[in-house]
Enzyme design. Structure first.
Site, PDB file in Angstrom:
ATOM      1  N   CYS A   2      41.519  16.386 -31.482  1.00  0.00           N
ATOM      2  CA  CYS A   2      42.602  15.899 -30.639  1.00  0.00           C
ATOM      3  C   CYS A   2      43.824  16.785 -30.806  1.00  0.00           C
ATOM      4  O   CYS A   2      43.883  17.638 -31.695  1.00  0.00           O
ATOM      5  CB  CYS A   2      42.974  14.463 -31.005  1.00  0.00           C
ATOM      6  SG  CYS A   2      41.601  13.290 -30.878  1.00  0.00           S
ATOM      7  N   GLY A  31      41.599  18.299 -26.208  1.00  0.00           N
ATOM      8  CA  GLY A  31      41.067  16.999 -25.810  1.00  0.00           C
ATOM      9  C   GLY A  31      41.300  16.735 -24.344  1.00  0.00           C
ATOM     10  O   GLY A  31      42.432  16.854 -23.871  1.00  0.00           O
ATOM     11  N   ASN A 105      44.858  13.154 -35.408  1.00  0.00           N
ATOM     12  CA  ASN A 105      43.793  14.115 -35.143  1.00  0.00           C
ATOM     13  C   ASN A 105      42.934  14.226 -36.391  1.00  0.00           C
ATOM     14  O   ASN A 105      43.442  14.567 -37.458  1.00  0.00           O
ATOM     15  CB  ASN A 105      44.388  15.487 -34.786  1.00  0.00           C
ATOM     16  CG  ASN A 105      43.333  16.580 -34.754  1.00  0.00           C
ATOM     17  OD1 ASN A 105      42.195  16.344 -34.366  1.00  0.00           O
ATOM     18  ND2 ASN A 105      43.716  17.782 -35.158  1.00  0.00           N
ATOM     19  N   GLY A 106      41.651  13.930 -36.284  1.00  0.00           N
ATOM     20  CA  GLY A 106      40.783  14.056 -37.439  1.00  0.00           C
ATOM     21  C   GLY A 106      39.760  12.940 -37.511  1.00  0.00           C
ATOM     22  O   GLY A 106      39.438  12.298 -36.503  1.00  0.00           O
ATOM     23  N   TYR A 264      37.250  28.526 -32.651  1.00  0.00           N
ATOM     24  CA  TYR A 264      37.104  27.923 -31.318  1.00  0.00           C
ATOM     25  C   TYR A 264      38.294  27.108 -30.833  1.00  0.00           C
ATOM     26  O   TYR A 264      38.771  27.306 -29.724  1.00  0.00           O
ATOM     27  CB  TYR A 264      35.854  27.031 -31.310  1.00  0.00           C
ATOM     28  CG  TYR A 264      35.621  26.311 -30.000  1.00  0.00           C
ATOM     29  CD1 TYR A 264      35.024  26.961 -28.928  1.00  0.00           C
ATOM     30  CD2 TYR A 264      35.990  24.979 -29.830  1.00  0.00           C
ATOM     31  CE1 TYR A 264      34.804  26.310 -27.719  1.00  0.00           C
ATOM     32  CE2 TYR A 264      35.778  24.316 -28.637  1.00  0.00           C
ATOM     33  CZ  TYR A 264      35.176  24.980 -27.579  1.00  0.00           C
ATOM     34  OH  TYR A 264      34.965  24.334 -26.402  1.00  0.00           O
ATOM     35  N   THR A 311      37.279  31.790 -24.899  1.00  0.00           N
ATOM     36  CA  THR A 311      37.602  31.884 -26.321  1.00  0.00           C
ATOM     37  C   THR A 311      37.071  33.143 -26.980  1.00  0.00           C
ATOM     38  O   THR A 311      37.695  33.696 -27.883  1.00  0.00           O
ATOM     39  CB  THR A 311      37.053  30.650 -27.072  1.00  0.00           C
ATOM     40  OG1 THR A 311      37.294  29.489 -26.296  1.00  0.00           O
ATOM     41  CG2 THR A 311      37.732  30.501 -28.417  1.00  0.00           C
ATOM     42  N   ASP A 373      29.664  35.097 -27.764  1.00  0.00           N
ATOM     43  CA  ASP A 373      30.276  33.769 -27.665  1.00  0.00           C
ATOM     44  C   ASP A 373      30.955  33.452 -28.993  1.00  0.00           C
ATOM     45  O   ASP A 373      30.637  34.040 -30.028  1.00  0.00           O
ATOM     46  CB  ASP A 373      29.229  32.706 -27.343  1.00  0.00           C
ATOM     47  CG  ASP A 373      29.828  31.500 -26.620  1.00  0.00           C
ATOM     48  OD1 ASP A 373      31.072  31.411 -26.547  1.00  0.00           O
ATOM     49  OD2 ASP A 373      29.048  30.651 -26.142  1.00  0.00           O
ATOM     50  N   ASP A 374      31.915  32.516 -28.958  1.00  0.00           N
ATOM     51  CA  ASP A 374      32.633  32.181 -30.186  1.00  0.00           C
ATOM     52  C   ASP A 374      31.734  31.471 -31.186  1.00  0.00           C
ATOM     53  O   ASP A 374      31.841  31.676 -32.392  1.00  0.00           O
ATOM     54  CB  ASP A 374      33.868  31.325 -29.874  1.00  0.00           C
ATOM     55  CG  ASP A 374      33.537  30.157 -28.973  1.00  0.00           C
ATOM     56  OD1 ASP A 374      32.858  29.228 -29.426  1.00  0.00           O
ATOM     57  OD2 ASP A 374      33.949  30.189 -27.799  1.00  0.00           O
TER      58      ASP A 374
END
Length: 520
Positions: A2, A31, A105-106, A264, A311, A373-374
């Site tokens: 988030c 998010g 966030n988490g 990312y 990314t 790609d990342d």
């Protein structure tokens, strides 16, 4: 995963909502499931707007004008615990004690234990399955113990220290206490990022404005300066008089930030824990080039290197430079479709890949292509990308990941919980290549990834790299917990719960926590 932000403006006649809205827009990549803002106006009155969808879908000018007050908190959500139900959109709020607003966030690894405590001992009702509501109520319960009609900074620090003592996991949080001020704090391992910054008020005589945010880019975009990351176990309080008080509440904290932020999640123009995400990704590209050269050796037959936008673009450029191979943009991205990795549900992710990318045949036809790609998580994007490259005429399709193979679930706020959903789970590189339809796959080594980050901040001695090595820095993560998490978060279960949720239709009655706290 988030995005969170909080803002306190020195001029009490100004409204915080426009800049909170802008800040959430700059955190949209973290998010896309839901967004929300709560502000605080005169006499501590709170105003709230939140709901499902992108920031631009939830807010418009008339709604922002309803969000009165010079301070507030904001949140963009991607669900990792609970469901995608609109009633779990943040920020959350409790009226007792003191009127507390909270965004997080988490993820917690002992949520069940905390839920039992709040029910049986604290007698506090929990209305959702969100870890954020648990953190909020632990905080509220700790403050309630003061028995005071008005609290001070010392009371708040004591309450946050109480959170650190019992809440285990990775979390960065912002809070607002009605009529008091805003607060930010970071878990004792510093797994999830948060920092704060300041600027001179538009009314210079009023003093300084203050902002918390998940990433420095938010503060930069809103013309704040002197961005500082919160240390692990640190709390910062900014009261309504703009007095800043900060304290490290966990002595000798073991600092282990999440390395996947640099791979990312974070924007390349952010600086997190003193590390430029952009420079870190350049270094990843160089390390990846070394890995590809080592494994192909004399069989190096790559004609062109093409990134998967967006990314991986920075790393792919540096990989091409290091290998002295042509770099081309072969995939054109529809920028109006969200990030597939953070979309809830495998079916939706798979359907979206083809709508999101289009392969240009002129860059693929007759060539041996290295696609960078990342990371490769579920393999949804990678498999479709490889197939698109073949359909565009590529002779050979190699796939390279800037991150090591992801073989373990994440328990600290990233939605990759079920090992069986990970394409690399219990597979060799050759087996992964077969599963994705590629001729070969190349993964960054964990040592190479760590070195790419550490070169810009050698003071960080350890990282949370649990998705790569299965080592969980907080403890309390065993086979039983991982199985529980797998059952809780599996795509098919989340989809079923979302369909069954009465809030899933996004009607105005979004659940108790989503009523406007005050309607104008």
């Amino acid at each position: 995963m988030c995005g969170i932000t909080a803002l306190l403006l020195a001029d009490q006649s100004q409204m915080a909502s426009p800049e909170l809205f802008e800040g959430l827009g700059m955190l949209q990549h973290r998010g896309q499931d839901a967004a929300g803002i709560i502000t605080c106006g005169n006499k501590g009155r709170l105003y709230q707007i939140k709901g499902s969808g992108m920031v631009r879908d939830v807010f418009d000018q008339p709604k922002l004008e309803q969000l009165v007050g010079n301070m507030g908190v904001g949140h963009v959500r991607y669900p990792t615990a609970g469901t995608s139900s609109s009633s779990e959109a943040q920020p959350f709020y409790v009226n007792s004690p003191y009127g507390i607003t909270f965004a997080h966030n988490g993820n917690l690894v002992n949520a069940g234990e905390l839920r039992d405590f709040l029910d049986q001992d604290a007698h506090r009702h929990i209305n959702t399955d969100s870890d954020s509501e648990l953190l909020l109520n632990i905080f509220a319960n700790n403050l309630q113990k003061t028995g005071k009609s008005r609290i001070n900074e010392e009371d708040i620090f004591t309450a946050i220290k109480g959170i650190f003592d019992v809440c285990h996991g990775g979390y960065a949080c912002v809070a607002m206490i009605a009529g008091f001020g805003i607060i930010g704090f970071r878990d004792p391992n510093g797994i999830r990022p948060i920092g704060f910054a300041k600027r001179q008020s538009q009314s210079p005589s009023c003093g300084m404005d203050y902002m918390f945010a998940s990433e420095s880019v938010v503060c930069d975009g809103c013309s704040f300066s002197d961005f500082e990351d919160l240390k692990p176990g640190e709390a910062v309080i900014v009261n309504k008089n703009r007095t800043v008080t900060r304290r490290e509440l966990v002595p000798n904290a073991n600092f282990t930030p999440c390395i996947f932020e640099y791979v990312y999640f974070s924007r390349p123009d952010s600086i997190i824990d003193g590390i430029s995400v952009y420079k870190c990704r350049l270094a990843m590209g160089e390390a990846l080039a070394d890995e590809v050269a080592r494994k192909l050796g004399a069989d190096m037959d790559i004609d062109v290197i093409i990134p998967v936008p967006d990314t991986s673009r920075v790393a792919a450029l540096q990989t091409a430079y290091k290998l002295d191979i042509t770099y081309r943009e072969g995939f054109i991205k529809n920028r109006y479709i969200g990030r597939t990795f953070i979309m809830p549900g495998q079916a939706l992710r798979k359907k979206t890949v083809r709508r999101k990318f289009n392969a240009m045949s002129l860059e693929f036809a007759g060539k041996n292509v290295l696609i960078v790609d990342d990371s490769i998580v579920r393999g949804t994007t990678s498999k479709e990308i490889v197939q698109m490259a073949r359909e565009a005429g590529a002779k050979k399709v190699y796939l390279a990941s800037c991150a090591p193979a992801i073989r373990y679930p994440n328990v600290y706020g990233i939605d990759m919980p079920s090992p069986h959903e990970l394409v690399a789970f219990n597979k060799t590189e050759d087996e992964i290549a077969t599963a994705l339809g590629a001729d070969r796959v190349f993964f960054q080594s964990l040592d190479g990834l760590v070195a790419s980050c550490n070169k810009f901040n050698p003071s960080i001695k350890s990282w949370d790299s649990s998705v790569f090595d299965g080592k969980y820095v907080t403890g309390r993560v065993d086979a039983a917990y991982l199985k529980h998490l797998e059952n809780l978060r599996a795509d098919d279960k989340k989809s079923t719960e979302d369909l069954q949720s009465p809030e899933g239709n996004n009607e105005p009655f979004l659940g108790l926590h989503n009523f406007n706290l005050h309607m104008k």
